[in-house]
Write a protein that holds these residues in place. Structure first.
Motif, short mmCIF file in Angstrom:
data_model
loop_
_atom_site.label_atom_id
_atom_site.label_comp_id
_atom_site.label_asym_id
_atom_site.label_seq_id
_atom_site.Cartn_x
_atom_site.Cartn_y
_atom_site.Cartn_z
N GLY A 1 0.10 -2.03 2.67
CA GLY A 1 -1.55 -1.06 3.10
C GLY A 1 -0.69 -0.25 3.80
N VAL A 2 -2.07 0.34 4.13
CA VAL A 2 -1.43 0.98 6.32
C VAL A 2 -3.26 0.50 5.95
CG1 VAL A 2 -1.59 2.76 4.54
CG2 VAL A 2 -3.98 2.56 4.74
N LEU A 3 -3.07 1.23 7.90
CA LEU A 3 -3.91 1.10 9.26
C LEU A 3 -4.56 1.67 9.58
CD1 LEU A 3 -5.83 -1.75 10.56
CD2 LEU A 3 -2.75 -2.21 11.92
N ASN A 4 -5.22 1.40 10.25
CA ASN A 4 -5.80 2.49 11.13
C ASN A 4 -5.85 2.11 13.04
OD1 ASN A 4 -7.61 4.59 12.92
ND2 ASN A 4 -8.84 5.69 11.20
N VAL A 5 -5.32 2.83 13.55
CA VAL A 5 -5.28 2.22 14.59
C VAL A 5 -5.66 2.93 15.75
CG1 VAL A 5 -3.85 0.86 16.66
CG2 VAL A 5 -3.00 0.57 14.52
N ARG A 6 -6.61 2.99 16.20
CA ARG A 6 -7.48 4.64 17.85
C ARG A 6 -7.21 5.63 16.74
NH1 ARG A 6 -4.93 -0.24 20.72
NH2 ARG A 6 -5.98 -0.72 21.71
N GLY A 7 -7.61 5.81 15.69
CA GLY A 7 -6.81 7.03 14.62
C GLY A 7 -5.43 7.44 14.36
N ASP A 8 -4.56 6.83 14.13
CA ASP A 8 -3.58 7.19 13.51
C ASP A 8 -3.37 5.87 12.89
OD1 ASP A 8 -2.65 8.63 15.95
OD2 ASP A 8 -1.54 6.84 17.21
N ILE A 9 -2.66 6.42 11.56
CA ILE A 9 -2.98 6.00 10.10
C ILE A 9 -1.03 5.24 10.50
CG2 ILE A 9 -2.57 5.39 7.92
CD1 ILE A 9 -5.01 6.09 9.80
N GLU A 10 -1.19 4.06 10.34
CA GLU A 10 0.31 3.02 10.39
C GLU A 10 0.49 2.07 9.18
OE1 GLU A 10 1.92 3.37 12.81
OE2 GLU A 10 0.72 4.38 14.54
N SER A 11 1.39 2.11 8.91
CA SER A 11 1.90 1.45 7.13
C SER A 11 2.15 -0.09 7.61
CB SER A 11 3.39 1.80 7.06
OG SER A 11 4.11 1.58 7.50
N VAL A 12 1.47 -0.94 6.74
CA VAL A 12 1.67 -1.95 6.87
C VAL A 12 2.65 -2.85 5.76
CG1 VAL A 12 0.48 -4.07 7.17
CG2 VAL A 12 -0.75 -2.87 7.60
N LEU A 13 3.13 -3.30 6.39
CA LEU A 13 4.11 -4.22 5.57
C LEU A 13 4.20 -5.99 5.08
CD1 LEU A 13 7.00 -2.68 7.63
CD2 LEU A 13 6.56 -1.66 5.51
N SER A 14 4.79 -6.53 4.71
CA SER A 14 4.68 -8.46 4.57
C SER A 14 6.14 -8.78 4.54
CB SER A 14 4.25 -8.35 2.56
OG SER A 14 4.10 -9.22 3.00
N LEU A 15 6.45 -9.13 4.92
CA LEU A 15 7.74 -10.14 5.46
C LEU A 15 8.15 -10.76 4.19
CD1 LEU A 15 8.38 -10.44 9.09
CD2 LEU A 15 8.72 -7.90 7.72
N HIS A 16 7.23 -10.96 3.25
CA HIS A 16 7.17 -11.94 2.06
C HIS A 16 9.06 -12.06 0.93
CE1 HIS A 16 3.55 -13.36 3.54
NE2 HIS A 16 4.41 -14.34 3.15
N ARG A 17 8.45 -10.40 0.70
CA ARG A 17 9.87 -9.98 -0.20
C ARG A 17 10.96 -10.42 0.58
NH1 ARG A 17 7.36 -5.73 -2.62
NH2 ARG A 17 5.96 -7.22 -3.53
N LEU A 18 10.78 -9.46 1.30
CA LEU A 18 12.15 -8.89 2.54
C LEU A 18 12.59 -10.26 2.71
CD1 LEU A 18 13.58 -6.55 3.97
CD2 LEU A 18 12.54 -6.40 6.01
N LEU A 19 11.99 -11.25 3.45
CA LEU A 19 13.19 -12.06 3.78
C LEU A 19 13.23 -13.93 2.78
CD1 LEU A 19 10.55 -13.33 7.01
CD2 LEU A 19 12.87 -12.17 7.38
N GLY A 20 13.18 -13.13 1.22
CA GLY A 20 12.91 -13.94 0.39
C GLY A 20 11.99 -15.26 0.35
N LEU A 21 10.86 -14.76 0.50
CA LEU A 21 9.84 -16.12 0.43
C LEU A 21 8.84 -15.60 -0.53
CD1 LEU A 21 9.28 -16.41 5.06
CD2 LEU A 21 10.63 -17.48 2.84
N LYS A 22 7.74 -16.74 -1.17
CA LYS A 22 6.95 -16.45 -1.53
C LYS A 22 6.08 -15.59 -1.39
CE LYS A 22 4.27 -19.10 -5.36
NZ LYS A 22 3.23 -20.44 -5.43
N GLU A 23 5.75 -14.58 -1.66
CA GLU A 23 4.35 -13.60 -1.74
C GLU A 23 2.65 -15.25 -1.20
OE1 GLU A 23 3.35 -11.21 -0.80
OE2 GLU A 23 5.71 -10.09 -1.20
N SER A 24 2.11 -15.12 -0.10
CA SER A 24 1.32 -15.87 -0.29
C SER A 24 0.04 -14.98 -0.73
CB SER A 24 1.04 -16.21 0.90
OG SER A 24 0.92 -15.95 2.32
N GLU A 25 -1.12 -15.43 -0.41
CA GLU A 25 -3.13 -14.64 -0.51
C GLU A 25 -3.09 -14.73 0.39
OE1 GLU A 25 -4.37 -13.27 -3.24
OE2 GLU A 25 -2.52 -14.09 -4.61
#
Length: 106
Positions: A1-25
Motif C-alpha cells: 500500500g501507500v502512506l502519506n507522511v507529511r505530504g510525502d507518499i511512501e510505500s508500505v511493505l508487509s514482511l510476512h511473505r519476504l520472511l516466509g510467514l503466513k499473512e495475517s489480517e
C-alpha cells in the motif's frame, strides 16, 4: 500500500511473505513503522509494536539455529533477550536490498 507522511507518499511493505510467514489480517494492534536505509525510505506493516528500545551491542547474541533461512538472511547477526523473550534483530538495509533485487530481476 501507500502512506502519506507529511505530504510525502511512501510505500508500505508487509514482511510476512519476504520472511516466509503466513499473512495475517490487520488488527487494532497493527502499526506501520517508517524506516530508511541509505536512499530507500518505506513504511513497514507489522502486527504490533511492543516497545521501542536501544540495544547495546554487547547484549546482542548469535541468532538461534532454529530460525528459518529467510529470517536468518535479514538478521543483523543476532538476537537479544527482552522482557523474558528472545527478540530477533532484523537489518532494514538487508530487507530493502532484497526488495530492490527482487524488483530488478525479470
Amino acid at each position: 500500500g501507500v502512506l502519506n507522511v507529511r505530504g510525502d507518499i511512501e510505500s508500505v511493505l508487509s514482511l510476512h511473505r519476504l520472511l516466509g510467514l503466513k499473512e495475517s489480517e490487520p488488527t487494532p494492534q497493527a502499526r506501520i513503522i517508517l524506516a530508511h536505509s541509505e536512499t530507500i525510505r518505506s513504511g513497514i506493516f507489522v502486527d504490533s509494536v511492543e516497545d521501542v528500545i536501544r540495544v547495546d551491542k554487547n547484549l546482542i547474541k548469535p541468532p538461534i539455529s532454529t530460525l528459518t533461512p529467510a529470517i536468518k538472511s535479514f538478521s543483523v547477526g543476532g538476537e537479544t533477550f527482552y522482557h523474558e523473550h528472545y527478540v530477533t534483530l532484523l537489518a532494514i538495509k538487508n530487507i530493502f536490498q532484497a526488495i530492490a533485487d527482487a524488483a530488478a530481476s525479470p
